[in-house]
Motif scaffolding. Structure first.
Motif, mmCIF file in Angstrom:
data_model
loop_
_atom_site.group_PDB
_atom_site.id
_atom_site.type_symbol
_atom_site.label_atom_id
_atom_site.label_comp_id
_atom_site.label_asym_id
_atom_site.label_seq_id
_atom_site.Cartn_x
_atom_site.Cartn_y
_atom_site.Cartn_z
ATOM 1 N N GLU A 1 -22.830 36.039 56.394
ATOM 2 C CA GLU A 1 -21.537 35.595 55.885
ATOM 3 C C GLU A 1 -21.680 34.950 54.510
ATOM 4 O O GLU A 1 -20.755 34.988 53.695
ATOM 5 N N ILE A 2 -22.831 34.329 54.286
ATOM 6 C CA ILE A 2 -23.166 33.871 52.939
ATOM 7 C C ILE A 2 -24.530 34.443 52.589
ATOM 8 O O ILE A 2 -25.362 34.671 53.464
ATOM 9 N N THR A 3 -24.721 34.705 51.325
ATOM 10 C CA THR A 3 -25.994 35.271 50.871
ATOM 11 C C THR A 3 -26.688 34.275 49.958
ATOM 12 O O THR A 3 -26.049 33.492 49.256
ATOM 13 N N ALA A 4 -28.004 34.323 49.997
ATOM 14 C CA ALA A 4 -28.795 33.441 49.151
ATOM 15 C C ALA A 4 -28.808 33.988 47.730
ATOM 16 O O ALA A 4 -29.297 35.090 47.496
ATOM 17 N N GLN A 5 -28.250 33.232 46.798
ATOM 18 C CA GLN A 5 -28.228 33.650 45.399
ATOM 19 C C GLN A 5 -29.334 32.902 44.648
ATOM 20 O O GLN A 5 -29.172 31.739 44.294
ATOM 21 N N ILE A 6 -30.433 33.593 44.457
ATOM 22 C CA ILE A 6 -31.581 33.008 43.770
ATOM 23 C C ILE A 6 -31.589 33.525 42.333
ATOM 24 O O ILE A 6 -31.763 34.715 42.097
ATOM 25 N N ALA A 7 -31.385 32.616 41.395
ATOM 26 C CA ALA A 7 -31.357 33.020 39.986
ATOM 27 C C ALA A 7 -32.762 33.262 39.457
ATOM 28 O O ALA A 7 -32.995 34.171 38.657
ATOM 29 N N ALA A 8 -33.708 32.437 39.900
ATOM 30 C CA ALA A 8 -35.095 32.562 39.451
ATOM 31 C C ALA A 8 -35.970 31.694 40.343
ATOM 32 O O ALA A 8 -35.499 30.712 40.917
ATOM 33 N N GLU A 9 -37.232 32.072 40.473
ATOM 34 C CA GLU A 9 -38.222 31.277 41.193
ATOM 35 C C GLU A 9 -39.378 30.978 40.248
ATOM 36 O O GLU A 9 -39.950 31.885 39.648
ATOM 37 N N LEU A 10 -39.705 29.697 40.142
ATOM 38 C CA LEU A 10 -40.761 29.257 39.238
ATOM 39 C C LEU A 10 -41.645 28.242 39.951
ATOM 40 O O LEU A 10 -41.179 27.514 40.836
ATOM 41 N N PRO A 11 -42.921 28.145 39.565
ATOM 42 C CA PRO A 11 -43.775 27.119 40.162
ATOM 43 C C PRO A 11 -43.335 25.726 39.734
ATOM 44 O O PRO A 11 -42.743 25.531 38.667
ATOM 45 N N LEU A 12 -43.643 24.743 40.567
ATOM 46 C CA LEU A 12 -43.262 23.361 40.315
ATOM 47 C C LEU A 12 -43.742 22.873 38.952
ATOM 48 O O LEU A 12 -43.042 22.115 38.274
ATOM 49 N N THR A 13 -44.900 23.335 38.530
ATOM 50 C CA THR A 13 -45.452 22.884 37.254
ATOM 51 C C THR A 13 -44.658 23.390 36.051
ATOM 52 O O THR A 13 -44.902 22.960 34.928
ATOM 53 N N ARG A 14 -43.731 24.317 36.287
ATOM 54 C CA ARG A 14 -42.852 24.815 35.209
ATOM 55 C C ARG A 14 -41.433 24.264 35.361
ATOM 56 O O ARG A 14 -40.456 24.914 35.024
ATOM 57 N N ALA A 15 -41.341 23.036 35.876
ATOM 58 C CA ALA A 15 -40.040 22.422 36.108
ATOM 59 C C ALA A 15 -39.223 22.286 34.831
ATOM 60 O O ALA A 15 -37.998 22.421 34.848
#
Length: 343
Positions: free
Chosen positions: A309-323
Motif C-alpha cells: 500500500e506504500i512503497t519505499a522511496q529510496i533516493a540514494a544510499e550512502l555509507p555513514l562516513t559520507r554523511a
C-alpha cells in the motif's frame, strides 16, 4: 573497524555539511532495560537540516550525534531484557543519535521489523511513516470520499501521506515542483506547481467546497492559506515551518507563532479543526502510553509497506562516513524519497 569499535557522525555546531565530524570509539554497552543495535540504515530528514543551522526548536546543545531514527539488528541486551531479542531486526525513533554504527536503545522503544522488509526499506517509513500515519488517522481521520491537500507531496512525509490517504480511498491534491508532476500523476495525485501556480486558486478550482484535510509542513503564509481552504468540518494539520529553515533569530518563534494561530482558529465557532503535530507529544506525560501508541502505529505502517500500500522511496544510499554528501544531496531539493545512510 573491528567488532569492538564504532563510528559516529558528530554535529559540532552551526556548520556547513562538510563540517560534520567522523569519530571512532568503543561499542557501547547495554544498561538495564536497554539493547545495543548495530545500525543497518538511518536517514537524513528535514530535522537534521534544521539542526545543523541551529534551527530545530528542541535540539540538544552542540556537539551531538544527529540521526532521527534507525533500523538495525540487536547485538546485545542489558539486564531485564530477554536475551532472545539478539538477532532481531528492529526500528527505533530517537530524535538524535542515529548516525552511528552502534546505538543503545531502550528495549521498550524498539519495534520489530517484519520478515521480508529490508533495512533501507523500513528506514524510509520510520519517522516519515509514523508522522504520516498519526496525522492522517489520529488527527485528520481521513476516510474514503475525502479530498485532501498534501504540501510537498513528493517529499519524505508527503509521499507516505499520499499513499496512505489513497489506501483509504481519499482523493489527493499535492503540491510539488514541476519535475515531480509526472511521477505524482502516475500515482493518481493531482499535482500543483507551488513555484508557478496560485495554490489557493487552483485548489478552489479542484475542490470548490474546500478540502477535508490539509497537511502543511511549510508554515508561514502557507498555513494561513491552508486554513482558508478547508471545507466545513475540515482539519488542518501543520507539522513544520520549512519556510523559515534559513531564517536567523529565534528558532522557537516560528513554532510559537504557529501555535498561537492554531489556538485562535480552534477558538472560533466554525466547525473546523487545526493541529500542530509533534510526533513526541505526550511522551513526557505518559511514556508508557506514548510507547504503546508508537509501537502500534509503526507496526501498522510496516504492515502497509509489506502489503504494498506504500512503497519505499529510496533516493540514494550512502555509507555513514559520507554523511556530508548525503546532507548536501538532501538539501538540494533535486531528489524524491529518503536519503539512507548505512554503516
Amino acid at each position: 573497524m573491528n567488532a569492538a569499535e564504532m563510528v559516529e557522525v558528530v554535529l559540532p555546531g552551526k556548520v556547513e555539511p562538510e563540517g560534520l565530524q567522523i569519530r571512532q570509539g568503543h561499542v557501547p554497552t547495554a544498561g538495564p532495560g536497554q539493547v545495543v543495535v548495530r545500525m543497518e540504515a538511518t536517514g537524513v530528514s528535514f530535522a537534521e537540516q534544521q539542526m545543523r543551522r541551529g534551527r530545530y526548536y528542541d535540539q540538544p546543545p552542540f556537539p551531538f550525534v544527529p540521526g532521527y531514527d534507525l533500523v538495525g539488528t540487536v547485538t546485545a541486551t542489558g539486564d531485564g531484557v530477554a536475551p532472545g531479542l539478539v538477532g532481531t531486526r528492529v526500528a527505533a525513533l530517537l530524535k538524535v543519535g542515529g548516525w552511528a554504527s552502534h546505538v543503545v536503545v531502550d528495549a521498550a522503544d524498539a519495534v520489530p521489523v517484519p520478515d521480508g522488509v529490508g533495512a533501507a526499506q523500513a528506514e524510509t517509513v520510520v519517522v516519515n511513516g509514523i508522522t504520516a500515519w498519526q496525522m492522517l488517522h489520529r488527527k485528520a481521520r481521513v476516510h474514503a470520499g475525502h479530498t485532501v491537500l498534501v504540501h510537498g507531496a513528493n517529499g519524505g512525509v508527503g509521499s507516505v501521506l499520499v499513499q496512505l490517504a489513497q489506501a483509504v480511498g481519499a482523493k489527493v491534491i499535492g503540491t510539488a515542483s514541476a519535475r515531480h508532476h509526472a511521477a505524482l500523476r502516475e500515482r493518481g495525485v493531482i499535482p500543483i506547481d507551488y513555484r508557478t501556480e496560485n495554490i489557493p486558486a487552483r485548489v478552489r478550482e479542484l475542490a470548490p467546497g474546500g478540502v477535508d484535510a490539509v497537511f502543511d509542513h511549510v508554515g508561514g503564509r502557507s498555513v494561513i492559506d491552508s486554513w482558508r481552504l478547508l471545507a466545513p468540518g475540515g482539519t488542518l494539520v501543520s507539522y513544520g515551518s520549512a519556510s523559515t529553515r534559513d531564517d536567523e533569530g529565534s528558532k522557537q518563534w516560528p513554532v510559537l507563532k504557529l501555535l498561537g494561530r492554531i489556538w485562535l482558529w480552534n477558538a472560533l465557532p466554525n466547525g473546523r479543526n487545526a493541529y500542530f503535530f509533534n510526533v513526541w507529544a505526550g511522551r513526557a506525560l505518559s511514556r508508557g502510553r506514548f510507547r504503546a501508541r508508537l509501537h502500534a502505529d509503526l507496526t501498522e505502517v510496516f504492515a502497509a509497506l509489506k502489503r504494498g500500500e506504500i512503497t519505499a522511496q529510496i533516493a540514494a544510499e550512502l555509507p555513514l562516513t559520507r554523511a556530508a554528501e548525503a546532507m548536501r544531496l538532501a538539501e538540494s531539493g533535486t531528489v524524491a524519497g529518503k536519503i539512507v545512510l548505512h554503516a
